[in-house]
Enzyme design. Structure first.
Site, PDB file in Angstrom:
ATOM      1  N   ASP A  34      45.752  15.520  72.823  1.00  0.00           N
ATOM      2  CA  ASP A  34      45.936  15.610  71.372  1.00  0.00           C
ATOM      3  C   ASP A  34      46.167  17.061  70.942  1.00  0.00           C
ATOM      4  O   ASP A  34      45.591  17.534  69.967  1.00  0.00           O
ATOM      5  CB  ASP A  34      44.729  14.998  70.657  1.00  0.00           C
ATOM      6  CG  ASP A  34      45.102  14.456  69.268  1.00  0.00           C
ATOM      7  OD1 ASP A  34      46.309  14.319  68.980  1.00  0.00           O
ATOM      8  OD2 ASP A  34      44.181  14.176  68.481  1.00  0.00           O
TER       9      ASP A  34
ATOM     10  N   ILE B  40      35.061  20.182  55.096  1.00  0.00           N
ATOM     11  CA  ILE B  40      36.073  21.161  55.520  1.00  0.00           C
ATOM     12  C   ILE B  40      37.221  20.520  56.290  1.00  0.00           C
ATOM     13  O   ILE B  40      38.165  21.184  56.692  1.00  0.00           O
ATOM     14  CB  ILE B  40      35.443  22.292  56.368  1.00  0.00           C
ATOM     15  CG1 ILE B  40      34.626  21.700  57.529  1.00  0.00           C
ATOM     16  CG2 ILE B  40      34.600  23.215  55.505  1.00  0.00           C
ATOM     17  CD1 ILE B  40      34.188  22.718  58.551  1.00  0.00           C
TER      18      ILE B  40
HETATM   19  N1  LIG Z   1      34.330  23.392  64.198  1.00  0.00           N
HETATM   20  C1  LIG Z   1      35.132  23.389  63.135  1.00  0.00           C
HETATM   21  N2  LIG Z   1      35.171  24.456  62.318  1.00  0.00           N
HETATM   22  C2  LIG Z   1      35.994  24.472  61.246  1.00  0.00           C
HETATM   23  N3  LIG Z   1      36.825  23.465  60.908  1.00  0.00           N
HETATM   24  C3  LIG Z   1      36.822  22.381  61.675  1.00  0.00           C
HETATM   25  C4  LIG Z   1      35.980  22.284  62.818  1.00  0.00           C
HETATM   26  N4  LIG Z   1      36.214  21.095  63.411  1.00  0.00           N
HETATM   27  C5  LIG Z   1      37.146  20.489  62.662  1.00  0.00           C
HETATM   28  N5  LIG Z   1      37.519  21.261  61.609  1.00  0.00           N
HETATM   29  C6  LIG Z   1      38.505  20.921  60.584  1.00  0.00           C
HETATM   30  O1  LIG Z   1      38.431  19.538  60.338  1.00  0.00           O
HETATM   31  C7  LIG Z   1      39.702  18.921  60.572  1.00  0.00           C
HETATM   32  C8  LIG Z   1      39.478  17.545  61.095  1.00  0.00           C
HETATM   33  O2  LIG Z   1      38.938  17.626  62.385  1.00  0.00           O
HETATM   34  P1  LIG Z   1      38.900  16.383  63.348  1.00  0.00           P
HETATM   35  O3  LIG Z   1      38.625  16.867  64.702  1.00  0.00           O
HETATM   36  O4  LIG Z   1      38.011  15.339  62.816  1.00  0.00           O
HETATM   37  O5  LIG Z   1      40.269  15.755  63.125  1.00  0.00           O
HETATM   38  P2  LIG Z   1      41.722  16.010  63.693  1.00  0.00           P
HETATM   39  O6  LIG Z   1      41.709  16.565  65.051  1.00  0.00           O
HETATM   40  O7  LIG Z   1      42.526  16.781  62.691  1.00  0.00           O
HETATM   41  O8  LIG Z   1      42.192  14.553  63.700  1.00  0.00           O
HETATM   42  P3  LIG Z   1      41.806  13.424  64.714  1.00  0.00           P
HETATM   43  O9  LIG Z   1      40.763  13.883  65.622  1.00  0.00           O
HETATM   44  O10 LIG Z   1      41.350  12.347  63.844  1.00  0.00           O
HETATM   45  O11 LIG Z   1      43.073  13.212  65.417  1.00  0.00           O
HETATM   46  C9  LIG Z   1      40.408  19.866  61.529  1.00  0.00           C
HETATM   47  O12 LIG Z   1      41.809  19.733  61.457  1.00  0.00           O
HETATM   48  C10 LIG Z   1      39.917  21.213  61.056  1.00  0.00           C
HETATM   49  O13 LIG Z   1      40.704  21.652  59.987  1.00  0.00           O
END
Ligand SMILES: Nc1ncnc2c1ncn2[C@@H]1O[C@H](COP(=O)(O)OP(=O)(O)OP(=O)(O)O)[C@@H](O)[C@H]1O
Length: 568
Positions: free
Chosen positions: A139, A22
């Site tokens: 962030d 996702i």
């Molecule tokens: N708990 C969650 N429920 C639904 N979707 C999620 C959840 N956590 C993350 N995501 C989805 O996954 C994507 C990637 O999350 P992640 O925290 O790994 O990366 P990011 O914040 O976009 O990038 P980074 O942390 O690498 O800077 C998010 O942008 C979101 O769309």
């Protein structure tokens, strides 16, 4: 308030069934999953510890912070554990996904103002909580604003959060360069005096623009250029003409956040009282307005990924030009560009190269820009950085993008502060002899030009060539460097299986599929430069702590971010 501690989430991978992907981050892939013993759908972020370079500390911070916080607008981790060489972080599943994905899927031009006000008010409540408890999020961006099926908004991702009350090593982390460049406050880039929670207020302002336009200001530029633009240009904002659809109070709120001097930015508490947030509505309104009719998150993610893969292929066919392809990679860029030192060094080493291979269109634009200055009787080169940035702000409201397209001219007016900023990350070689060197390009050399000349010479020396051989070479890079860069650009290869979606099931410590190619991350430095390091430039690995490495125009000294043992 939620108290998920009442439930005991298992800390063994075999108790979770991983379903579809996702989301993807810089070093993690996120899956929808079933927690079998509790029969509950969760989201699991799988971080490949082997790919996390030296940011194990950051990961540990993220996990620790996530499990301590307790606020309805902050995403809290249920639990975390290691499985093989992966770290699994189990979180509540947010059915709507991130605002970024929602925008990309259904609102590419951004949201309407009441939606933005509602989202931002919730994010601001999260920031008030975090700041009060001594955390800087570091962030804040649309990709980290998650929405649940009922419209509840949560701020996620503590990958780079720092605790202001800490001392020692962790305190030191506030003097390092972390975050995502488009959203990053100037003082974070500069690294002169450290920074505090006001850095989040800047990112909050940038996020407001992102939600309003569908992308962050400067997002189509490569990271190093974003740094230059953020430092040199007047702060971005909502424009009177272009952004007619937005209210004066929205414009005012954004302008309040995007002030370069952090002391002049409001605290999150004060900002929450801004009259803009009086337009905020309920979570039901959010759910109805932006989630209604959307397919499930996994399906959206798959569609976005496919689209991006198609776009890449199209670009490849259209341009057959590796530089252009790389640029497109940047343009689609989403977010995270974590400033690990290696990436920064690579960025710095390549910045001029990048521009040298930039397309003619950009050069034209820059020529036009110079013409504009000449029309008003000013030479771009002779304008002070401050004057330049003010003029830029006045003449260009399109995100301030076009005015710095020609890096040569931007470096010519490169102010001293960004140089100091770079010095924070790089031990820029300063060499008295340079004063005796012929003038670069036959003009009186500014400090920045001297800097380029010196560094260029350092590189020449590394190549074992006589410096003077190159002294007439204008700003060209030594011959052997350009092929390497081109090789790097052409190394942007997509593995055959890069965009395949696999249904995977968690099963103890057995082999877990590696997070796949991060299609959304192609704008971001880490992917590009990691590829380069791994595939083309193995020697870059010898930039161990304290080692002096000369690469590109910079002599760099790695001084921090040493790997630390991870105890999860
Ligand atoms: N708990 C969650 N429920 C639904 N979707 C999620 C959840 N956590 C993350 N995501 C989805 O996954 C994507 C990637 O999350 P992640 O925290 O790994 O990366 P990011 O914040 O976009 O990038 P980074 O942390 O690498 O800077 C998010 O942008 C979101 O769309």
């Amino acid at each position: 308030m939620e108290h998920p501690l009442e439930k005991r989430y298992p800390v063994n991978a075999k108790d979770y069934n991983l379903y579809e992907e996702i989301g993807e981050g810089v070093s993690a892939t996120v899956y929808r999953a079933l927690c079998s013993p509790l029969n509950e759908i969760v989201a699991i972020k799988v971080l490949d510890l082997e790919k996390c370079n030296n940011d194990l500390d950051g990961i540990r911070r993220e996990v620790q912070t996530m499990s301590l916080i307790d606020h309805p607008n902050v995403l809290r981790a249920h639990c975390s554990f290691t499985a093989g060489h992966n770290l699994w972080v189990v979180m509540p599943y947010m059915y709507g996904g991130s605002c970024l994905h929602i925008m990309k899927y259904a609102y590419p031009e951004g949201f309407e103002e009441p939606v933005i006000a509602t989202l931002l008010r919730e994010v601001l409540k999260a920031l008030v909580y975090l700041h009060t408890h001594g955390h800087i999020h570091r962030d804040v961006k649309a990709g980290n604003i998650l929405i649940d099926s009922n419209g509840a908004v949560k701020l996620a991702d503590y990958g780079v959060s720092a605790c202001m009350f800490d001392t020692g090593d962790r305190q030191r982390s506030r003097n390092t360069f972390v975050g995502t460049p488009c959203w990053m406050a100037p003082e974070v880039m500069q690294q002169l005096h450290g920074y505090d929670f006001k850095a989040d207020i800047w990112s909050f302002g940038i996020t407001a623009l992102e939600l309003a336009h569908g992308h962050a200001p400067f997002s189509k530029h490569p990271p190093m250029k974003v740094l230059l633009m953020t430092l040199q240009n007047a702060p971005p904002g909502l424009d009177y003409e272009r952004d007619k659809r937005f209210s004066k109070s929205f414009k005012d709120m954004v302008a309040t956040c995007l002030v370069k001097d952090p002391k002049k930015r409001p605290t999150s508490e004060k900002l929450l009282k801004h009259h803009f947030f009086k337009n905020a509505r309920t979570s039901d309104y959010l759910a109805y307005t932006i989630l209604h009719g959307l397919p499930p998150l996994g399906e959206r993610f798959r569609v976005l990924k496919t689209k991006e893969a198609d776009l890449l292929v199209q670009n490849k066919i259209l341009y057959e030009d590796k530089e252009q392809l790389s640029k497109q990679e940047y343009i689609r860029g989403v977010s995270a560009w974590n400033f690990d030192l290696e990436d920064l060094k690579s960025q710095a080493a390549l910045i001029q190269d990048y521009e040298e291979v930039s397309n003619a269109e950009e050069r034209d634009e820059s020529r036009k820009q110079r013409d504009r200055y000449n029309v008003v009787g000013l030479s771009a080169e002779r304008m002070s950085a401050e004057t330049a940035s003010n003029s830029i702000a006045a003449t260009n409201q399109e995100d301030g993008l076009s005015d710095l397209n020609d890096l040569e001219s931007s470096l010519a007016s490169f102010p001293i502060k960004p140089l100091q900023a770079l010095k924070g990350c790089f031990d820029i070689g300063e060499d008295d002899e340079c004063a005796n060197r012929p003038n670069w390009k036959g003009v009186i050399r500014s400090e920045s030009e001297q800097f380029i000349t010196m560094s260029s010479r350092a590189m020449d020396q590394d190549a074992g060539r006589n410096v003077d051989e190159n002294s007439g070479q204008s700003s060209s890079l030594p011959r052997q460097v350009i092929p390497e860069y081109k090789k790097f650009l052409s190394s942007l290869l997509i593995p055959d299986n890069a965009f395949s979606l696999k249904k995977v099931t968690g099963n103890g410590d057995r082999d877990f599929p590696q997070p796949k190619f991060q299609s959304e991350r192609n704008h971001s430095g880490p992917l590009l430069y990691r590829l380069r390091r791994e595939t083309n430039n193995p020697s870059s690995d010898d930039a161990s702590e304290g080692a002096v490495v000369r690469r590109g125009r910079f002599k760099v000294t790695a001084t921090d971010l040493s790997p630390k043992a991870m105890a999860v």
